[in-house]
Write an enzyme that holds these catalytic residues in place. Structure first.
Site, short mmCIF file in Angstrom:
data_model
loop_
_atom_site.label_atom_id
_atom_site.label_comp_id
_atom_site.label_asym_id
_atom_site.label_seq_id
_atom_site.Cartn_x
_atom_site.Cartn_y
_atom_site.Cartn_z
N SER A 210 -7.76 -13.74 -55.52
CA SER A 210 -8.89 -13.61 -56.05
C SER A 210 -9.65 -14.76 -56.20
O SER A 210 -11.18 -15.34 -56.32
CB SER A 210 -9.28 -12.66 -56.74
OG SER A 210 -8.34 -12.77 -58.14
N HIS B 36 -9.82 -10.32 -48.87
CA HIS B 36 -10.28 -10.07 -50.75
C HIS B 36 -10.67 -9.40 -50.85
O HIS B 36 -12.01 -8.47 -49.98
CB HIS B 36 -11.11 -11.18 -51.29
CG HIS B 36 -11.17 -11.18 -52.53
ND1 HIS B 36 -12.38 -11.70 -52.63
CD2 HIS B 36 -10.16 -10.97 -53.53
CE1 HIS B 36 -12.19 -11.11 -54.32
NE2 HIS B 36 -10.34 -10.92 -54.60
N GLU C 66 -14.27 -9.35 -48.26
CA GLU C 66 -14.55 -10.61 -47.87
C GLU C 66 -13.15 -11.02 -47.32
O GLU C 66 -12.57 -10.77 -47.81
CB GLU C 66 -14.47 -11.74 -49.08
CG GLU C 66 -15.84 -11.81 -49.89
CD GLU C 66 -15.58 -12.35 -50.91
OE1 GLU C 66 -16.78 -13.00 -52.00
OE2 GLU C 66 -14.62 -12.81 -52.50
N ASN D 255 -16.47 -13.10 -56.88
CA ASN D 255 -16.51 -13.84 -58.19
C ASN D 255 -17.46 -14.97 -58.92
O ASN D 255 -17.53 -15.18 -59.43
CB ASN D 255 -15.34 -13.60 -57.64
CG ASN D 255 -14.59 -12.62 -57.80
OD1 ASN D 255 -14.89 -11.56 -58.36
ND2 ASN D 255 -12.96 -12.82 -57.46
P1 NAI Z 1 -0.07 -6.51 -60.41
O1 NAI Z 1 -0.24 -7.39 -61.33
O2 NAI Z 1 -0.95 -5.34 -61.36
O3 NAI Z 1 0.73 -6.30 -59.08
C1 NAI Z 1 1.36 -7.52 -59.02
C2 NAI Z 1 2.76 -6.30 -58.08
O4 NAI Z 1 3.35 -7.28 -57.43
C3 NAI Z 1 4.00 -5.78 -59.47
O5 NAI Z 1 3.89 -4.82 -59.03
C4 NAI Z 1 5.17 -6.77 -58.88
O6 NAI Z 1 5.52 -6.11 -59.32
C5 NAI Z 1 4.98 -7.28 -57.37
N1 NAI Z 1 5.03 -8.19 -57.64
C6 NAI Z 1 5.05 -9.77 -58.17
N2 NAI Z 1 6.73 -10.38 -56.67
C7 NAI Z 1 6.70 -9.73 -56.65
C8 NAI Z 1 7.43 -10.10 -54.45
N3 NAI Z 1 7.94 -11.05 -54.44
N4 NAI Z 1 7.35 -9.53 -53.60
C9 NAI Z 1 7.15 -7.89 -54.01
N5 NAI Z 1 6.25 -7.41 -55.18
C10 NAI Z 1 6.43 -8.41 -55.44
O7 NAI Z 1 -1.56 -7.12 -60.10
P2 NAI Z 1 -2.99 -6.73 -59.07
O8 NAI Z 1 -4.20 -7.10 -60.03
O9 NAI Z 1 -2.76 -6.06 -58.05
O10 NAI Z 1 -2.97 -8.30 -58.28
C11 NAI Z 1 -2.42 -8.99 -57.02
C12 NAI Z 1 -3.48 -9.94 -56.24
O11 NAI Z 1 -4.75 -8.74 -56.30
C13 NAI Z 1 -3.44 -10.55 -57.14
O12 NAI Z 1 -3.48 -11.59 -56.13
C14 NAI Z 1 -5.13 -10.71 -57.86
O13 NAI Z 1 -5.38 -11.97 -57.88
C15 NAI Z 1 -5.59 -10.24 -56.43
N6 NAI Z 1 -6.65 -8.91 -57.25
C16 NAI Z 1 -6.75 -8.78 -58.16
C17 NAI Z 1 -7.65 -7.50 -58.32
C18 NAI Z 1 -7.71 -7.06 -60.24
O14 NAI Z 1 -9.25 -6.27 -60.06
N7 NAI Z 1 -6.51 -6.78 -59.88
C19 NAI Z 1 -9.19 -7.30 -57.64
C20 NAI Z 1 -8.66 -7.88 -55.87
C21 NAI Z 1 -7.78 -9.47 -56.21
#
Ligand code: NAI
Length: 674
Positions: free
Chosen positions: A438, A459, A471, A509
């Protein structure tokens, strides 16, 4: 009952095809040429009028005049019965000087035509055979027939979506639907535009039969031959349509008032008025029509309809030159976003492998998937089929065979860079490589790839199932074929793709940032969170900015603030809340207190309406300015796409038509007042 005759040779139409079978049933098939869906355009309605007028009570001496004992109206389109009136016709009317006059004629013509169809249906049984979607004017057409048969298949959906366009079902829907379903069920459909499937249609009395596809024609024939009596409404429902109608309207009004303000959305108020006073007949008092159709809301909502179509058309790439048919999605990261993206793709028919380093996280994702999929589909076989499409994949076996790979791991540049470097040699050469980042620039994530032009940003917004926009982040070097395949993919999962250049915060954003900061600064300046949020909701936003911050998480906002703002610019209230670990909904404390996922209502001194409006204008101005800036700097292609992105990505007050549309209107008013 009088015998009816029809002379096939005296009727010709490009859209309506006629055939009389051996059982004297006239089959009328709607098949608009050069269109994928049937539209009840001016020409189609004119031909229908001639068709209805073509029935005679006596056989003319002409031997081509044949007796008809019943009529079945059906469609030859795979898409469905009819998509309703022609919105393009309506849009071109809207740009004419005598728009109101012409729109009145359009509504009255349709009303009269369906009245005529209803009268014919009293003389000769008519059946609307609804197979696939049946919307707006198509729905009202079916209502004017004696019987409705809906075909029990997943694509059969009936709806009156007019209210979502700021207009109203003026061709008899308001009058006829309550007599089939009862008032409350009817107005739930009319005032929300929600879609009804075949079984539900039968259950609520909208359709007379929900028929399996293979016997749908037979069902229609049987109805014509036997003419069973129509199902009667209960006594109480008759009272609600009769003497208790004013009470029903009072209840409906109080429900609507909780959802929308009449100055912002006049259509639902007008609809209730029209039903209460004139049984839905718009021609008796055209002032109600004028009030609805003449509003800016109608123009803006119709504009949004076309903005949505434009985004959809980006996804309908003619040649997916990438050449792969997309079937398998591999998602890496089963956290908040990854899990929801995986579930959404499975719901939309993709095979999905979901990878995470944490078994616990995967287990949680699958437990959520189970709940979401069961909630989405009622049919047990479809639930099972969808669950079977979703496969836990801790070792990443799916990487080698997937057509689309979406990374959704933690927002950390090094982790993302490393991951892509590791997977690049494993994936198929024509697979889409995408990140859901993001905030991180794609150029940085792809800097160590052998082929950085393969990486694209997809995105999604949170919550994935509710947010229509995605996006598509493109770098200067991204491969065109990768982009086209990405648009195609987003279309296939039923989302709206918005192309944006790789730049901090992309579009959505980036515009939300200054708006949210401004809202927090107003709390620093002495306003309560309630005053700020109520002001913005009354202005038309779906959720107040401070409540939104609590939902997103104040730690996340703090992290974004540190990237995007200079030291000392972070709002004080945010710093203090984060210091106390009051991170919003997830910790039950933030700008609000939360309990079991629900905000606890507190009392707060209300602002007077002009003060609240001024506060809202001050808060929204930075969002508008930022949108203008992003169009000027080419991050998003043009102002239409920018408006579409901000509306579908943030819920920006739809009746205002988008930030730039709103600013334009204000500029024009300013010039006019000088
Ligand atoms: P989160 O922290 O909830 O989940 C991340 C997951 O990735 C965790 O389950 C972790 O165990 C796993 N992980 C970490 N390293 C790993 C690897 N090398 N291989 C496999 N799994 C791995 O994060 P979230 O909130 O889901 O965000 C994920 C992405 O989406 C980020 O880049 C964030 O910026 C983006 N994003 C988040 C939004 C939100 O509202 N949370 C909205 C739009 C985009």
């Amino acid at each position: 009952m009088l015998k009816k005759f029809f002379n096939l040779n005296k009727f010709s139409s490009n859209s309506w095809k006629l055939h009389i079978d051996d059982e004297k049933i006239l089959w009328v098939t709607l098949d608009c040429p050069d269109r994928s869906a049937n539209i009840l355009s001016n020409v189609v309605r004119k031909d229908l009028n001639i068709l209805i007028d073509g029935f005679t009570n006596q056989s003319t001496n002409n031997q081509d005049s044949k007796e008809v004992i019943g009529i079945v109206f059906k469609s030859d389109k795979k898409s469905g019965f009819a998509a309703g009136a022609d919105i393009t016709e309506f849009k071109s009317l809207a740009s004419t000087e005598n728009f109101i006059e012409q729109s009145r004629n359009l509504v009255i013509d349709g009303w009269n035509l369906y009245e005529k169809l209803e009268i014919l249906s009293k003389d000769i049984p008519t059946v609307a055979l609804v197979n696939g979607f049946c919307m707006g004017g198509g729905f009202e057409f079916a209502l004017a027939c004696k019987y409705i048969v809906t075909v029990d298949q997943p694509k059969t959906k009936m709806a009156l979506p007019e209210v979502q366009l700021g207009i109203y079902p003026g061709w008899g829907g308001i009058k006829r639907l309550p007599y089939r379903t009862g008032a409350f069920v009817a107005f739930e459909i009319i005032l929300t535009g929600k879609q009804i499937d075949s079984r539900k249609a039968k259950k609520i009395g909208l359709s007379d039969f929900s028929s399996p596809p293979r016997i749908a024609n037979l069902t229609c024939k049987r109805l014509i031959h036997t003419q069973p009596p129509k199902k009667k409404l209960s006594f109480i429902n008759y009272l609600l349509l009769g003497v208790l109608r004013p009470v029903v309207c009072k209840i409906l009004l109080s429900q609507i008032k909780k959802r929308v303000i009449s100055e912002h959305y006049p259509a639902p108020y007008g609809i209730i008025d029209l039903w209460r006073k004139y049984d839905g007949n718009p021609s008796v008092d055209l002032s109600i029509h004028d009030r609805i159709i003449g509003s800016d809301t109608t123009k803006n909502l119709i504009r949004i309809f076309f903005l949505r179509e434009r985004l959809k058309s980006i996804g309908k790439v003619k040649n997916n030159v990438h050449g792969n048919s997309l079937q398998h999605v591999h998602v890496i990261g089963a956290g908040t976003m990854g899990a929801d993206i995986a579930i959404w793709c499975a719901i939309n028919g993709f095979k999905v492998t979901l990878q995470d380093t944490s078994e616990k996280q995967l287990a949680e994702a699958f437990s959520n998937a189970n709940k979401s999929i069961r909630k989405k589909f009622k049919n047990k076989a479809i639930v099972q089929k969808t669950l079977d499409k979703l496969i836990p994949d801790i070792d990443g076996f799916g990487l080698k065979i997937a057509d689309v790979i979406i990374e959704a791991i933690v927002e950390n540049l090094d982790a993302k860079k490393l991951l892509f470097k590791k997977i690049e040699p494993l994936v198929k050469s024509n697979a889409i490589l995408a990140t859901n980042t993001s905030s991180i620039r794609l150029e940085e994530i792809s800097s160590e790839l052998m082929s950085p032009k393969r990486l694209v940003g997809i995105h999604f917004f949170n919550p994935v199932r509710q947010m229509p926009l995605v996006e598509v982040i493109k770098t200067e070097i991204v491969d065109k074929s990768v982009l086209n395949a990405t648009y195609d993919f987003i279309n296939q999962i039923g989302k709206l793709p918005l192309p944006v250049k790789s730049s901090p915060g992309f579009l959505v954003n980036a515009v939300l940032g200054p708006y949210l900061q401004n809202s927090m600064r107003s709390v620093d300046g002495g306003y309560t969170p309630e005053q700020v949020d109520v002001a913005m909701k009354n202005w038309g936003m779906p959720m107040g900015p401070l409540e939104l911050l609590d939902v997103v998480g104040l730690d996340i906002m703090m992290a974004a603030g540190k990237v995007m703002l200079k030291d000392g610019d972070i709002p004080q209230c945010l710093e203090e809340l984060v210091k106390r670990n009051h991170l919003g909904k997830k910790t039950n404390k933030g700008f609000y207190d939360w309990k079991l996922g629900k905000k606890i209502i507190r009392k707060s001194k209300a602002l007077n309406s002009s003060e609240a409006f001024q506060l809202a204008e001050n808060l929204i101005t930075p969002l508008i300015k930022k949108t203008e800036h992003l169009v000027k700097s080419g991050i998003v292609e043009d102002s239409e796409l920018a408006d579409a992105g901000v509306i579908f990505g943030t819920g920006f007050a739809p009746f205002r038509g988008g930030p730039l549309n709103y600013q334009n209107k204000k500029n024009k008013e300013k010039v006019a007042s000088i």
